[in-house]
Design a protein around this motif. Structure first.
Motif, PDB file in Angstrom:
ATOM      1  N   ARG A  67       0.840  -1.196   0.000  1.00  0.00           N
ATOM      2  CA  ARG A  67       0.000   0.000   0.000  1.00  0.00           C
ATOM      3  C   ARG A  67       0.883   1.257   0.000  1.00  0.00           C
ATOM      4  O   ARG A  67       1.688   1.465   0.892  1.00  0.00           O
ATOM      5  CB  ARG A  67      -0.883   0.004   1.248  1.00  0.00           C
ATOM      6  CG  ARG A  67      -1.757   1.243   1.390  1.00  0.00           C
ATOM      7  CD  ARG A  67      -2.323   1.336   2.805  1.00  0.00           C
ATOM      8  NE  ARG A  67      -3.120   0.175   3.117  1.00  0.00           N
ATOM      9  CZ  ARG A  67      -4.396   0.036   2.765  1.00  0.00           C
ATOM     10  NH1 ARG A  67      -4.994   0.991   2.098  1.00  0.00           N
ATOM     11  NH2 ARG A  67      -5.060  -1.045   3.079  1.00  0.00           N
ATOM     12  N   TYR A  68       0.717   2.069  -1.053  1.00  0.00           N
ATOM     13  CA  TYR A  68       1.443   3.330  -1.084  1.00  0.00           C
ATOM     14  C   TYR A  68       0.493   4.525  -1.166  1.00  0.00           C
ATOM     15  O   TYR A  68       0.914   5.681  -1.083  1.00  0.00           O
ATOM     16  CB  TYR A  68       2.437   3.349  -2.257  1.00  0.00           C
ATOM     17  CG  TYR A  68       1.893   3.921  -3.545  1.00  0.00           C
ATOM     18  CD1 TYR A  68       2.142   5.253  -3.908  1.00  0.00           C
ATOM     19  CD2 TYR A  68       1.109   3.146  -4.406  1.00  0.00           C
ATOM     20  CE1 TYR A  68       1.631   5.774  -5.087  1.00  0.00           C
ATOM     21  CE2 TYR A  68       0.606   3.660  -5.579  1.00  0.00           C
ATOM     22  CZ  TYR A  68       0.872   4.975  -5.918  1.00  0.00           C
ATOM     23  OH  TYR A  68       0.367   5.507  -7.086  1.00  0.00           O
ATOM     24  N   THR A  69      -0.811   4.245  -1.342  1.00  0.00           N
ATOM     25  CA  THR A  69      -1.814   5.303  -1.375  1.00  0.00           C
ATOM     26  C   THR A  69      -3.042   4.832  -0.611  1.00  0.00           C
ATOM     27  O   THR A  69      -3.335   3.632  -0.568  1.00  0.00           O
ATOM     28  CB  THR A  69      -2.194   5.664  -2.830  1.00  0.00           C
ATOM     29  OG1 THR A  69      -3.189   6.683  -2.841  1.00  0.00           O
ATOM     30  CG2 THR A  69      -2.713   4.463  -3.577  1.00  0.00           C
ATOM     31  N   ALA A  70      -3.738   5.770  -0.001  1.00  0.00           N
ATOM     32  CA  ALA A  70      -4.891   5.403   0.826  1.00  0.00           C
ATOM     33  C   ALA A  70      -6.054   4.907  -0.004  1.00  0.00           C
ATOM     34  O   ALA A  70      -6.890   4.154   0.477  1.00  0.00           O
ATOM     35  CB  ALA A  70      -5.327   6.600   1.675  1.00  0.00           C
ATOM     36  N   GLY A  71      -6.122   5.305  -1.266  1.00  0.00           N
ATOM     37  CA  GLY A  71      -7.211   4.839  -2.125  1.00  0.00           C
ATOM     38  C   GLY A  71      -8.461   5.658  -1.951  1.00  0.00           C
ATOM     39  O   GLY A  71      -9.344   5.304  -1.191  1.00  0.00           O
ATOM     40  N   SER A  72      -8.574   6.741  -2.680  1.00  0.00           N
ATOM     41  CA  SER A  72      -9.726   7.629  -2.547  1.00  0.00           C
ATOM     42  C   SER A  72     -10.811   7.330  -3.568  1.00  0.00           C
ATOM     43  O   SER A  72     -11.840   7.985  -3.585  1.00  0.00           O
ATOM     44  CB  SER A  72      -9.266   9.083  -2.705  1.00  0.00           C
ATOM     45  OG  SER A  72      -8.671   9.284  -3.977  1.00  0.00           O
ATOM     46  N   GLY A  73     -10.551   6.370  -4.454  1.00  0.00           N
ATOM     47  CA  GLY A  73     -11.531   6.051  -5.483  1.00  0.00           C
ATOM     48  C   GLY A  73     -11.183   6.645  -6.830  1.00  0.00           C
ATOM     49  O   GLY A  73     -11.733   6.244  -7.851  1.00  0.00           O
ATOM     50  N   ASP A  74     -10.248   7.611  -6.882  1.00  0.00           N
ATOM     51  CA  ASP A  74      -9.840   8.143  -8.179  1.00  0.00           C
ATOM     52  C   ASP A  74      -8.634   7.352  -8.682  1.00  0.00           C
ATOM     53  O   ASP A  74      -8.165   6.413  -8.051  1.00  0.00           O
ATOM     54  CB  ASP A  74      -9.515   9.641  -8.079  1.00  0.00           C
ATOM     55  CG  ASP A  74      -8.362   9.932  -7.130  1.00  0.00           C
ATOM     56  OD1 ASP A  74      -8.207  11.099  -6.733  1.00  0.00           O
ATOM     57  OD2 ASP A  74      -7.600   8.997  -6.789  1.00  0.00           O
ATOM     58  N   THR A  75      -8.142   7.704  -9.845  1.00  0.00           N
ATOM     59  CA  THR A  75      -7.032   6.979 -10.447  1.00  0.00           C
ATOM     60  C   THR A  75      -5.758   7.809 -10.499  1.00  0.00           C
ATOM     61  O   THR A  75      -4.822   7.458 -11.196  1.00  0.00           O
ATOM     62  CB  THR A  75      -7.402   6.547 -11.882  1.00  0.00           C
ATOM     63  OG1 THR A  75      -7.757   7.715 -12.655  1.00  0.00           O
ATOM     64  CG2 THR A  75      -8.570   5.588 -11.879  1.00  0.00           C
ATOM     65  N   SER A  76      -5.713   8.909  -9.742  1.00  0.00           N
ATOM     66  CA  SER A  76      -4.536   9.767  -9.804  1.00  0.00           C
ATOM     67  C   SER A  76      -3.363   9.219  -9.020  1.00  0.00           C
ATOM     68  O   SER A  76      -2.226   9.616  -9.218  1.00  0.00           O
ATOM     69  CB  SER A  76      -4.888  11.170  -9.294  1.00  0.00           C
ATOM     70  OG  SER A  76      -5.307  11.105  -7.933  1.00  0.00           O
TER      71      SER A  76
END
Length: 385
Positions: free
Chosen positions: A133-142
């Protein structure tokens, strides 16, 4: 009196909450599912048709890193100890392993185990899955910070991942990311990254040496907006089904161009298991040469050299040093693809058929011998010394 009523209502709510089954690790606002996919196999699964490859390899001995927002290894369609402990560079939203579900969806496409409860199954069920895991995952693809992504790639290499799927690429490049990608490829890892950009390129998708993946629907039309001469190959990206986070079950139908890279990463793992001496460049070359090309056979800016053909990529007797699709015109024509020899273990119906034909042959031979002996006796034949 009002306070007493509120207390009573609260107590009832607590008791009811204890009686409600909540998926383990589930948090409010995160993905969850209790639905099990029981329809016929999806078009994507029929297209890849992994069962034809499993007589040769299921990807055993390979580790596939899934870099993004996490993977929920609690879904029962993952095998025991198949999903390795997650290496988290950022905190878990709500404390759950995969809040938005993207990583679990991709991991299922790669390695979900066969189950009598569903027709869905992963492409390479023999692999180990390493969530990072390197990003929290906000639902976007950025995606997240390119520096953190670089660290994640480096950690995947150190953990022994021969295939690295960047499930959530970033829109920003950096020298650290470039260096991490170059070092991973030099170390022998194949980096697979989807084209998911809405305005411009994503990274490491656009970097040299990365196996860049576009997405297609069942009609062969591109799903994503991102385009470029760096896109190598395409895979299914619409009307998909796979494992869900937050409980036992699946989610479908899903349209996600990032999921296309999971099909390619699974194929890479199968290739690595069957061709263990192949370099990353040779694997990329094999996949692009065996892809199902569109009419005209040229390179499409969104679909690359065509739709991945996992069976042909794994089984064809194709020289590892064959010229790639970007080679000089004189060497650009791909060599003839020769199917590999049939597996040592024949299918059951072929075996039964062979035995039946063998029995018929033996019966005919026995009949011929009987007739010959009878006629010999009638004519008083003798065997010469």
């Amino acid at each position: 009196m009002g306070a007493a009523v509120k207390s009573a209502v609260l107590l009832v709510a607590v008791v009811l909450g204890m009686l409600v089954e909540v998926p383990a690790g589930h948090a409010a606002g995160c993905a969850k599912s209790t639905q099990v996919y029981q329809d016929p196999p999806s078009w994507a699964q029929k297209l890849i048709d992994p069962s034809r490859i499993w007589l040769l390899t299921k990807g055993s001995g390979q580790t596939v890193a899934v870099i993004g927002a996490g993977v929920d290894g609690g879904n029962p369609q993952f095998g025991r100890d198949q999903v390795l402990p997650s290496d988290d560079l950022v905190s878990r939203p709500g404390g759950v392993p995969d809040c938005d579900g993207r990583g679990t969806f991709a991991a299922g496409i790669i390695g979900a185990q066969p189950s009598p409860d569903t027709t869905f199954v992963g492409i390479a069920p023999g692999v180990k899955l390493l969530p990072i895991r390197y990003t929290a995952g906000s639902g976007d693809t950025s995606g997240g910070n390119p520096g953190q992504l670089a660290t994640a790639i480096t950690q995947a290499v150190h953990a022994g991942a021969g295939t690295i799927l960047v499930d959530v690429p970033t829109t920003v490049d950096s020298p650290a990311l470039d260096d991490a990608v170059g070092a991973a490829i030099a170390a022998g890892s194949v980096i697979v990254s989807p084209a998911v950009g809405t305005q411009g390129s994503t990274f490491p998708t656009a970097l040299p040496g990365v196996l860049s993946v576009g997405a297609a629907d069942r009609n062969g039309a591109a799903v994503q907006a991102e385009a470029g001469d760096y896109i190598d190959i395409a895979a299914p990206g619409a009307d998909l089904v796979s494992t869900a986070a937050g409980g036992y079950g699946h989610v479908w139908p899903v349209k996600d161009s990032a999921a296309a890279a999971a099909y390619v990463a699974a194929t890479v793992a199968l290739l690595r298991a069957y061709q263990p001496k192949a370099t990353p460049a040779q694997i990329v070359n094999r996949l692009t040469l065996t892809a199902s090309r569109a009419p005209g056979g040229g390179r499409d800016p969104k679909l690359g050299w065509g739709i991945v053909d996992a069976y042909t990529a794994v089984t064809s007797q194709l020289p590892l040093t064959a010229p790639g699709p970007d080679a000089a015109p004189a060497a650009k024509a791909p060599p003839t693809l020769v199917p590999a020899a049939a597996p040592a273990q024949p299918p059951l119906n072929a075996l039964v058929g062979g035995l039946a034909l063998g029995g018929v042959g033996l019966a005919a031979l026995a009949g011929l011998i009987t007739v010959t002996i009878r006629r010999g006796r009638e004519r008083r034949w003798r065997v010469s010394p």
